[in-house]
Design a protein around this motif. Structure first.
Motif, PDB file in Angstrom:
ATOM      1  N   SER A   1      25.532  39.535  -2.032  1.00  0.00           N
ATOM      2  CA  SER A   1      25.152  39.794  -0.648  1.00  0.00           C
ATOM      3  C   SER A   1      25.584  41.205  -0.282  1.00  0.00           C
ATOM      4  CB  SER A   1      25.841  38.798   0.284  1.00  0.00           C
ATOM      5  OG  SER A   1      25.696  39.188   1.635  1.00  0.00           O
TER       6      SER A   1
ATOM      7  N   VAL B   1      25.775  40.897   6.092  1.00  0.00           N
ATOM      8  CA  VAL B   1      25.484  39.647   6.801  1.00  0.00           C
ATOM      9  C   VAL B   1      23.984  39.385   6.775  1.00  0.00           C
ATOM     10  CG1 VAL B   1      25.577  38.485   9.034  1.00  0.00           C
ATOM     11  CG2 VAL B   1      27.508  39.876   8.273  1.00  0.00           C
ATOM     12  N   GLU B   2      23.642  38.150   6.407  1.00  0.00           N
ATOM     13  CA  GLU B   2      22.249  37.687   6.349  1.00  0.00           C
ATOM     14  C   GLU B   2      21.415  38.381   5.274  1.00  0.00           C
ATOM     15  OE1 GLU B   2      21.594  35.081   7.791  1.00  0.00           O
ATOM     16  OE2 GLU B   2      22.607  34.925   9.722  1.00  0.00           O
TER      17      GLU B   2
ATOM     18  N   THR C   1      21.088  38.445   1.256  1.00  0.00           N
ATOM     19  CA  THR C   1      21.533  37.920  -0.030  1.00  0.00           C
ATOM     20  C   THR C   1      20.425  38.104  -1.058  1.00  0.00           C
ATOM     21  OG1 THR C   1      20.735  35.670   0.395  1.00  0.00           O
ATOM     22  CG2 THR C   1      22.982  36.178   1.081  1.00  0.00           C
TER      23      THR C   1
ATOM     24  N   SER D   1      25.115  31.549   1.488  1.00  0.00           N
ATOM     25  CA  SER D   1      24.785  32.006   2.834  1.00  0.00           C
ATOM     26  C   SER D   1      25.802  33.066   3.243  1.00  0.00           C
ATOM     27  CB  SER D   1      24.778  30.845   3.833  1.00  0.00           C
ATOM     28  OG  SER D   1      26.091  30.368   4.038  1.00  0.00           O
ATOM     29  N   ARG D   2      25.380  33.958   4.115  1.00  0.00           N
ATOM     30  CA  ARG D   2      26.301  34.992   4.598  1.00  0.00           C
ATOM     31  C   ARG D   2      26.071  35.132   6.107  1.00  0.00           C
ATOM     32  NH1 ARG D   2      28.096  40.139   2.456  1.00  0.00           N
ATOM     33  NH2 ARG D   2      30.112  40.505   3.469  1.00  0.00           N
ATOM     34  N   LYS D   3      26.660  34.201   6.835  1.00  0.00           N
ATOM     35  CA  LYS D   3      26.508  34.191   8.289  1.00  0.00           C
ATOM     36  C   LYS D   3      27.535  35.092   8.964  1.00  0.00           C
ATOM     37  CE  LYS D   3      24.330  29.678   8.894  1.00  0.00           C
ATOM     38  NZ  LYS D   3      24.050  29.358   7.485  1.00  0.00           N
ATOM     39  N   GLU D   4      28.658  35.287   8.297  1.00  0.00           N
ATOM     40  CA  GLU D   4      29.697  36.180   8.810  1.00  0.00           C
ATOM     41  C   GLU D   4      30.093  37.115   7.685  1.00  0.00           C
ATOM     42  OE1 GLU D   4      32.798  33.456  10.967  1.00  0.00           O
ATOM     43  OE2 GLU D   4      32.072  32.526   9.128  1.00  0.00           O
ATOM     44  N   LYS D   5      30.615  38.272   8.052  1.00  0.00           N
ATOM     45  CA  LYS D   5      30.944  39.265   7.036  1.00  0.00           C
ATOM     46  C   LYS D   5      32.031  38.768   6.097  1.00  0.00           C
ATOM     47  CE  LYS D   5      31.191  44.274   6.976  1.00  0.00           C
ATOM     48  NZ  LYS D   5      31.441  45.480   7.787  1.00  0.00           N
TER      49      LYS D   5
ATOM     50  N   ASN E   1      32.892  35.686   5.087  1.00  0.00           N
ATOM     51  CA  ASN E   1      32.713  34.451   4.317  1.00  0.00           C
ATOM     52  C   ASN E   1      31.423  34.441   3.515  1.00  0.00           C
ATOM     53  OD1 ASN E   1      35.089  33.258   5.354  1.00  0.00           O
ATOM     54  ND2 ASN E   1      33.995  32.657   7.209  1.00  0.00           N
TER      55      ASN E   1
END
Lengths: 110, 117
Positions: free
Chosen positions: B49, B52-53, B55, B67-71, B73
């Motif tokens: 990724s 964020v968002e 990938t 998933s990468r909803k937050e920087k 995690n």
């Protein structure tokens, strides 16, 4: 998938000896990276190379980015027991897609 | 202390039971990545990724989701694990340095050993 050929697979050396390992590929890479992995741990970045011909040192470690951009080597001078571990090369063509070699397992006898 | 934290460290599960391996970094890195390590094969990239968002697939994405909803995690999801996904998994994060590649500061987590029976 793409492959990096890393050699040798393993090395058994005496403390104080110099070590050399290399990686070759049929593809061109923009970045070459060298990592060391200790048992039970994640890899740790040792040296990063970004330009063909670049020679970079990190203490007793020296790595070079081959002129053809298809190979790289890592040298360790005057090895010590704590150099034991698995050394990985890795290449990047652009962006963050990374290809790793299979590793060189280094054993150092005191 | 700068670190990449993976959980769990060890997991034994059964075929078909969905699982998530979490990865968190505290360095505000843009780049995160998942690898699997198998004997004789080195590390193979599963997904990465770039922010964020954003990938993309690595070398061996089949059977995995991310998933990468937050920087900070970047969880790895196995919707229906199979025995061939038994492996040692590593999460990594990096920061982009101007005029250099994204791996100039590459940090790896301590690994998650997954066994699927």
């Amino acid at each position: 998938g793409q492959q990096l050929n890393q050699s040798p697979q393993s090395m058994f050396i005496q403390e104080g000896e110099d070590v050399s390992m290399n990686c070759t590929s049929s593809s061109i890479f923009n970045t070459w990276l060298w990592y060391k992995q200790d048992p039970g741990e994640g890899p740790v970045l040792l040296i990063a190379l970004y330009k063909a011909g670049e020679l970079t040192s990190n203490g007793r470690l020296t790595a070079q980015f081959g002129i053809t951009r298809k190979d790289s080597f890592l040298n360790i001078s005057a090895s010590i027991p704590s150099d034991v571990g698995i050394y990985f090369c890795a290449g990047q063509k652009g962006g963050f897609k990374t290809i790793f070699g299979a590793g060189t397992r280094l054993f150092v006898k005191a | 202390e700068a670190q990449v934290t993976q959980n769990p460290r060890y997991l034994i599960t059964v075929t078909g039971k969905k699982l998530t391996v979490t990865c968190s970094q505290n360095m505000n890195h843009e780049y995160m990545s998942w690898y699997r390590q198998d004997p004789g094969l080195g590390l193979r990239q599963i997904y990465y990724s770039m922010n964020v968002e954003v990938t993309d697939k690595g070398d061996v994405p089949e059977g995995y989701k991310v998933s990468r909803k937050e920087k900070r995690n970047f969880p790895l999801i196995l919707e229906s694990p199979s025995p061939n996904q038994t492996s040692l998994y590593f999460c990594a994060s990096s920061s982009h340095i101007r005029d250099r590649g994204p791996n100039t500061e590459a940090f790896f987590g301590q690994g998650t050993r997954l066994t699927v029976v």
